[in-house]
Design a protein around this motif. Structure first.
Motif, short mmCIF file in Angstrom:
data_model
loop_
_atom_site.label_atom_id
_atom_site.label_comp_id
_atom_site.label_asym_id
_atom_site.label_seq_id
_atom_site.Cartn_x
_atom_site.Cartn_y
_atom_site.Cartn_z
N THR A 129 13.00 -5.04 2.88
CA THR A 129 12.71 -6.35 3.46
C THR A 129 11.55 -6.29 4.46
OG1 THR A 129 14.27 -6.08 5.28
CG2 THR A 129 15.11 -7.09 3.25
N ALA A 130 11.03 -7.45 4.74
CA ALA A 130 10.08 -7.67 5.84
C ALA A 130 10.56 -8.90 6.60
CB ALA A 130 8.67 -7.87 5.30
N PRO A 131 10.12 -9.08 7.83
CA PRO A 131 10.63 -10.21 8.61
C PRO A 131 9.82 -11.49 8.44
CG PRO A 131 9.31 -8.83 10.02
CD PRO A 131 9.31 -8.17 8.66
N LEU A 132 10.53 -12.61 8.36
CA LEU A 132 9.95 -13.89 8.74
C LEU A 132 10.17 -13.94 10.25
CD1 LEU A 132 11.24 -16.06 5.81
CD2 LEU A 132 8.85 -15.85 6.47
N ILE A 133 9.12 -13.64 10.98
CA ILE A 133 9.27 -13.35 12.40
C ILE A 133 9.80 -14.57 13.15
CG2 ILE A 133 8.03 -12.69 14.51
CD1 ILE A 133 6.05 -11.20 12.66
N GLY A 134 10.81 -14.32 13.97
CA GLY A 134 11.41 -15.35 14.79
C GLY A 134 11.97 -14.74 16.06
N SER A 135 12.63 -15.55 16.85
CA SER A 135 13.05 -15.11 18.18
C SER A 135 14.14 -14.04 18.16
CB SER A 135 13.52 -16.32 19.00
OG SER A 135 14.60 -16.97 18.35
N LYS A 136 14.91 -13.98 17.07
CA LYS A 136 16.05 -13.06 17.06
C LYS A 136 16.01 -12.05 15.91
CE LYS A 136 19.29 -16.18 19.39
NZ LYS A 136 20.62 -16.85 19.33
N VAL A 137 14.99 -12.09 15.07
CA VAL A 137 14.98 -11.21 13.91
C VAL A 137 14.72 -9.76 14.36
CG1 VAL A 137 12.51 -11.48 13.41
CG2 VAL A 137 14.10 -10.96 11.56
N PRO A 138 15.50 -8.80 13.87
CA PRO A 138 15.24 -7.41 14.22
C PRO A 138 14.10 -6.84 13.38
CG PRO A 138 17.16 -7.55 12.80
CD PRO A 138 16.72 -8.96 13.07
N PHE A 139 13.35 -5.92 13.94
CA PHE A 139 12.32 -5.21 13.20
C PHE A 139 12.90 -3.94 12.60
CE2 PHE A 139 8.23 -6.87 15.45
CZ PHE A 139 8.43 -8.10 14.86
N ALA A 140 12.29 -3.48 11.52
CA ALA A 140 12.67 -2.21 10.91
C ALA A 140 12.21 -1.06 11.80
CB ALA A 140 12.06 -2.10 9.52
N GLU A 141 12.53 0.14 11.37
CA GLU A 141 12.03 1.34 12.05
C GLU A 141 11.09 2.07 11.10
OE1 GLU A 141 15.47 3.52 13.28
OE2 GLU A 141 16.09 2.00 14.75
N GLY A 142 10.57 3.20 11.54
CA GLY A 142 9.71 4.00 10.67
C GLY A 142 8.40 3.30 10.35
N ILE A 143 7.85 3.61 9.18
CA ILE A 143 6.56 3.06 8.76
C ILE A 143 6.61 1.53 8.70
CG2 ILE A 143 4.91 2.93 6.85
CD1 ILE A 143 5.63 5.82 6.18
N GLN A 144 7.69 0.98 8.13
CA GLN A 144 7.79 -0.47 8.01
C GLN A 144 7.82 -1.13 9.38
OE1 GLN A 144 7.48 -2.45 5.47
NE2 GLN A 144 7.96 -4.34 6.58
N GLY A 145 8.54 -0.55 10.31
CA GLY A 145 8.58 -1.11 11.66
C GLY A 145 7.22 -1.09 12.34
N LYS A 181 0.82 -1.22 0.00
CA LYS A 181 0.00 0.00 0.00
C LYS A 181 0.85 1.27 0.00
CE LYS A 181 -3.65 -2.45 2.52
NZ LYS A 181 -4.43 -2.55 3.79
N VAL A 182 2.12 1.14 0.42
CA VAL A 182 3.01 2.30 0.43
C VAL A 182 4.18 2.14 -0.54
CG1 VAL A 182 2.43 3.05 2.76
CG2 VAL A 182 4.23 1.34 2.45
N GLY A 183 4.27 0.97 -1.21
CA GLY A 183 5.28 0.78 -2.24
C GLY A 183 6.34 -0.24 -1.90
N ILE A 184 6.40 -1.33 -2.70
CA ILE A 184 7.44 -2.33 -2.49
C ILE A 184 8.73 -1.95 -3.22
CG2 ILE A 184 5.86 -4.25 -2.12
CD1 ILE A 184 6.38 -5.09 -5.05
N ASN A 185 8.65 -0.94 -4.10
CA ASN A 185 9.82 -0.51 -4.87
C ASN A 185 10.26 0.89 -4.46
OD1 ASN A 185 7.47 0.60 -5.99
ND2 ASN A 185 8.44 0.90 -7.99
N LYS A 186 9.97 1.26 -3.22
CA LYS A 186 10.35 2.57 -2.70
C LYS A 186 11.13 2.41 -1.40
CE LYS A 186 6.22 4.87 -4.53
NZ LYS A 186 4.98 5.62 -4.17
N TYR A 187 12.11 3.28 -1.20
CA TYR A 187 12.83 3.29 0.07
C TYR A 187 12.05 4.13 1.07
CZ TYR A 187 16.18 4.47 3.69
OH TYR A 187 16.78 4.65 4.90
N LEU A 188 11.81 3.55 2.25
CA LEU A 188 11.19 4.27 3.35
C LEU A 188 12.21 4.39 4.47
CD1 LEU A 188 7.70 2.47 3.50
CD2 LEU A 188 8.29 4.58 2.28
N PRO A 189 12.41 5.57 5.03
CA PRO A 189 13.36 5.71 6.15
C PRO A 189 13.07 4.69 7.24
CG PRO A 189 12.61 7.87 5.42
CD PRO A 189 11.78 6.86 4.68
N GLY A 190 14.12 4.01 7.67
CA GLY A 190 13.97 2.96 8.67
C GLY A 190 13.95 1.56 8.08
#
Length: 416
Positions: A326-342, A286-295
């Motif tokens: 990227t987006a996470p395959l959520i697991g015990s140690k995966v870091p989350f992004a920041e900003g809108i993606q986070g 909805k916000v763009g898979i081909n755009k850079y978002l801060p964070g």
């Protein structure tokens, strides 16, 4: 596709159906390298029809009285298709093989060669697809629509969704089993896998699962056909435990899960991760898979993290597919992004009422997951469209681990 609602192209729908027959869906693996003809391991190229990769390698191992651990493959290929791929049996020569054409049903042996190295999961460039979409709205017009969609996807990339193969096509429960394991309810995980009948299943499968849900384990086992080999192995584990010490305990259900082949039991939590990943990518489109978002957390084409992001050049690099958000395959140690993606990632976790730490799966720790970051899109190449009498045929190449149905849904404009 589960947890997927949005489209990134705005063309008219072609409509139509896929997989009217297995012959309508052809997949060919493109390996990283071909076998050399020398070495202590044997690679076997097969073409299969209506069978899973795991079923075929289990039958091979059984026919040769070998451990399944001595077999290998680069990718799990779907049942409802004609698929071509290489398999491997370690520490054996081609001359020692039986005539698999006589042993394996719905499998054709295309080539057999020795190689120095074993074949392992993920060792392929990607897959070529030739897919017939039947009963489209207007085949002559739909060729042009499909071509327009594919050209658009070449520019933006394709949303990197997981297809129904990841979750089960008739009975989409693999991720539900994984969710139970993440939540620590092992009995519910076993019950969900063996029982929980779906009205769209074959009658015998439905009735057997119903018997299990009613607590009639032996009756369920006796009714189950050979095709339910994994359910049968779990029930056997449970009935053996029941005979030994009466009431079943949580440890008995853990043993039932552990009785499954490693690739299958590892798939449960992975499928739940995939289910959540789809939801995250759906929101990202909805916000763009081909755009850079801060964070954003960015990876390059080799899936290495980009730690020092140059905001003056990052968008050009994304446009040229040098790097990807990227987006996470959520697991015990995966870091989350920041900003809108986070924010998107955290909301999905909160909505599920889970934490990253839950993916350690303390009751079944071998089935837990640390998680990884995965690109929110993939590149599509070698596209071609042609008209059929009752629809269109689309051809394309996509990287390993990506799903053709992510491409097809943009053409058809409904989930497949």
């Amino acid at each position: 596709m589960l947890n997927v609602e949005t489209f990134i192209t705005d063309t008219k729908p072609t409509g139509g159906k896929i997989r009217q027959s297995n012959e309508d869906f052809y997949v060919e693996e493109v390996p990283l390298q071909l076998p050399s003809g020398k070495g202590q391991n044997t690679w076997i190229q097969i073409q299969k029809n209506g069978r899973t990769t795991l079923d075929v390698v289990l039958d091979m191992a059984k026919a040769m009285h070998l451990s399944r651990k001595r077999t290998g493959f680069a990718g799990m290929k779907d049942r409802s298709a004609i698929t071509r791929q290489w398999l491997c049996i370690s520490n054996i020569t081609p001359e020692e093989l039986p005539d698999f054409n006589e042993i394996l049903h719905n499998v054709e042996i295309l080539d057999i060669k020795a190689n120095e190295k074993k074949l392992r999961m993920g060792q392929l460039k990607g897959n070529k697809f030739k897919i017939n979409i039947r009963n489209t709205n207007n085949p002559s017009e739909d060729v042009e629509i499909a071509q327009e969609v594919l050209e658009s996807l070449k520019q933006t990339g394709v949303p990197n969704y997981y297809g129904y193969q990841r979750f089960g096509e008739v009975r989409s429960t693999t991720h539900l089993v994984g969710k139970c394991l993440v939540e620590g309810d092992v009995k519910k995980a076993v019950d969900t896998y063996i029982g929980n009948p779906n009205p769209e299943e074959h009658d015998i499968h439905y009735e057997a699962r119903k018997l299990y849900d009613e607590g009639k384990l032996q009756d369920a086992y006796d009714l189950m056909p050979k095709s339910m080999r994994y359910e049968k192995s779990m029930i056997k584990q449970l009935t053996d435990s029941q005979r030994k010490h009466g009431n079943l305990t949580e440890k008995d259900y853990i043993r039932a899960i552990e009785s499954l082949p490693k690739p299958l039991k590892r798939m449960f939590v992975n499928a739940y991760e995939s289910y959540l990943f789809n939801k995250i990518v759906n929101e990202r489109t909805k916000v763009g898979i081909n755009k850079y978002l801060p964070g954003d957390i960015i990876i390059d084409s080799e899936e290495h993290w980009i730690h020092d992001i140059d905001e003056d050049t990052i968008q050009d690099d994304i446009d040229n597919f040098k790097v990807n958000p990227t987006a996470p395959l959520i697991g015990s140690k995966v870091p989350f992004a920041e900003g809108i993606q986070g924010e998107i990632e955290q909301k999905v976790v909160d909505d599920e009422n889970i934490t990253k730490e839950d993916f350690m799966c303390p009751k079944t720790p071998k089935l837990g997951s640390h998680g990884i970051r995965r690109s929110v899109r993939f590149k599509i190449d070698d596209t071609h469209v042609e008209k059929l009498d009752d629809g269109i045929r689309v051809e394309f190449f996509i990287p390993r681990g990506c799903y053709a149905t992510s491409v097809l849904r943009e053409i058809i404009k409904h989930n497949v």
